[in-house]
Design a protein around this motif. Structure first.
Motif, short mmCIF file in Angstrom:
data_model
loop_
_atom_site.label_atom_id
_atom_site.label_comp_id
_atom_site.label_asym_id
_atom_site.label_seq_id
_atom_site.Cartn_x
_atom_site.Cartn_y
_atom_site.Cartn_z
N ASN A 157 0.85 -1.18 0.00
CA ASN A 157 0.00 0.00 0.00
C ASN A 157 0.89 1.24 0.00
N ILE A 158 0.81 2.00 -1.09
CA ILE A 158 1.55 3.27 -1.18
C ILE A 158 0.53 4.40 -1.18
N ASP A 159 0.43 5.08 -0.06
CA ASP A 159 -0.49 6.23 0.07
C ASP A 159 -1.91 5.86 -0.35
N GLY A 160 -2.37 4.69 0.11
CA GLY A 160 -3.74 4.28 -0.16
C GLY A 160 -3.95 3.54 -1.46
N ILE A 161 -2.91 3.38 -2.25
CA ILE A 161 -3.02 2.68 -3.53
C ILE A 161 -2.29 1.33 -3.43
N GLU A 162 -2.98 0.26 -3.82
CA GLU A 162 -2.37 -1.06 -3.79
C GLU A 162 -1.48 -1.25 -5.01
N VAL A 163 -0.24 -1.62 -4.77
CA VAL A 163 0.75 -1.77 -5.83
C VAL A 163 1.37 -3.17 -5.75
N ILE A 164 1.54 -3.81 -6.90
CA ILE A 164 2.19 -5.12 -6.95
C ILE A 164 3.69 -4.91 -7.17
N CYS A 165 4.49 -5.50 -6.29
CA CYS A 165 5.94 -5.31 -6.31
C CYS A 165 6.66 -6.65 -6.47
N HIS A 166 7.88 -6.57 -6.97
CA HIS A 166 8.73 -7.76 -7.08
C HIS A 166 9.36 -8.07 -5.73
N CYS A 167 9.42 -9.36 -5.39
CA CYS A 167 10.10 -9.81 -4.17
C CYS A 167 11.41 -10.48 -4.56
N PRO A 168 12.57 -9.92 -4.19
CA PRO A 168 13.86 -10.46 -4.63
C PRO A 168 14.41 -11.56 -3.73
N ASN A 169 13.58 -12.09 -2.85
CA ASN A 169 14.02 -13.13 -1.92
C ASN A 169 12.95 -14.22 -1.89
N THR A 170 13.33 -15.46 -2.21
CA THR A 170 12.36 -16.54 -2.26
C THR A 170 12.19 -17.26 -0.92
N GLY A 171 12.91 -16.81 0.11
CA GLY A 171 12.75 -17.40 1.44
C GLY A 171 11.37 -17.12 2.01
N ARG A 172 11.03 -17.78 3.10
CA ARG A 172 9.70 -17.61 3.69
C ARG A 172 9.52 -16.23 4.30
N MET A 173 10.49 -15.79 5.07
CA MET A 173 10.45 -14.47 5.74
C MET A 173 9.16 -14.25 6.51
N GLY A 174 8.62 -15.33 7.08
CA GLY A 174 7.36 -15.23 7.80
C GLY A 174 7.44 -14.36 9.04
N GLU A 175 8.63 -14.23 9.62
CA GLU A 175 8.80 -13.39 10.81
C GLU A 175 8.94 -11.92 10.45
N LEU A 176 9.20 -11.63 9.17
CA LEU A 176 9.38 -10.25 8.72
C LEU A 176 8.13 -9.70 8.03
N LEU A 177 7.61 -10.48 7.09
CA LEU A 177 6.52 -9.99 6.25
C LEU A 177 5.17 -10.23 6.92
N LEU A 178 4.88 -9.38 7.88
CA LEU A 178 3.63 -9.44 8.61
C LEU A 178 2.71 -8.32 8.12
N PRO A 179 1.42 -8.58 8.00
CA PRO A 179 0.50 -7.54 7.53
C PRO A 179 0.63 -6.26 8.35
N GLY A 180 0.80 -5.15 7.64
CA GLY A 180 0.88 -3.86 8.30
C GLY A 180 2.28 -3.35 8.56
N VAL A 181 3.31 -4.18 8.35
CA VAL A 181 4.67 -3.69 8.60
C VAL A 181 5.09 -2.74 7.49
N LYS A 182 6.02 -1.86 7.83
CA LYS A 182 6.52 -0.90 6.86
C LYS A 182 7.65 -1.52 6.05
N ILE A 183 7.64 -1.28 4.75
CA ILE A 183 8.66 -1.83 3.86
C ILE A 183 9.27 -0.71 3.02
N ILE A 184 10.45 -0.97 2.49
CA ILE A 184 11.15 0.00 1.65
C ILE A 184 11.17 -0.52 0.21
#
Length: 234
Positions: free
Chosen positions: A29-56
């Motif tokens: 979500n970028i300023d209220g707009i849903e955007v599809i982004c590329h993920c450069p890591n195929t690991g699970r990252m379940g402890e990082l990618l939690l709904p609502g966390v801030k990403i760069i």
């Protein structure tokens, strides 16, 4: 910690993580707009990618690409964790390897036997094959690898061990993206085969968990001391 003037990503914008429908795609979500982004890591990252966390996000300059942004880092509290795993190789080549060797000649992507290793370091007293892994999983102040079963990682470990039987030196560098980590352990729960193999080869293959930090603008910072973490086996 000190800043060495190296960036491993460009912070073009920040967003909120929404979901990850598959290994390669992240919805943000970028300023209220849903955007599809590329993920450069195929690991699970379940402890990082939690709904609502801030990403760069880093903007792609490839006009033919389907996604305009790549997710390059995730906020875990105040910690910024880069997730573009291939960029750990830059940290290894420009920071870690020069700190471990005197005037090394560094070659990248070198094949030996049935494995292709990230680096071959040549010195007067021999040659060292090096494989680099990006460590982004933490339990308190303990760094853990991997966050998902890795048959590729297991193959690399066995390949490095084989190289030592032929007169080469070998090393695994874990780039630990947490300057507050105090120990490193292989993940016996998630990938017992990898963990047991790493422990088995550790008398012949050097295990180097090297911690660094990353600022929100992508600059890498290095602790003044205690950069190499002790390895704690089960």
């Amino acid at each position: 910690m000190y800043n060495i003037g190296m960036k491993i990503f460009i912070n073009d914008t920040e967003a909120i993580f929404l979901k990850r429908p598959n290994r390669f795609i992240i919805h943000a979500n970028i300023d209220g707009i849903e955007v599809i982004c590329h993920c450069p890591n195929t690991g699970r990252m379940g402890e990082l990618l939690l709904p609502g966390v801030k990403i760069i996000l880093e903007k792609s300059h490839n006009p033919g690409r389907k996604t305009a942004y790549s997710v390059v880092a995730v906020y875990k509290g105040s910690l910024i964790v880069p997730i573009a795993s291939v960029r750990a190789n830059r940290v290894a080549a420009e920071i870690i390897i020069p700190s471990l060797f005197d005037n090394p000649i560094i070659r990248s992507e070198v094949t030996y036997g049935e494995s292709r290793f990230d680096f071959l370091v040549e010195e007067e007293d021999g040659k060292t094959f090096i494989e680099v892994k990006s460590c982004t999983l933490f339990d308190g102040d303990r760094a853990i690898f991997p966050d998902a079963p890795t048959t590729r990682g297991l193959k690399h470990i066995n390949g490095l061990d084989f190289a030592t039987t032929k007169g080469y030196k070998a090393m695994v560098i874990f780039v630990v993206f947490n300057p507050h980590a105090t120990t490193f352990s292989p993940n016996y729960i998630t990938d017992p085969k990898f963990a047991q193999s790493l422990e088995f080869v550790s008398s012949r293959v050097k295990i180097i968990p090297f911690k660094v930090g990353v600022e929100e603008d992508g600059n890498v910072v290095v602790p003044n001391e205690s950069r190499i973490l002790p390895v704690v086996y089960k």
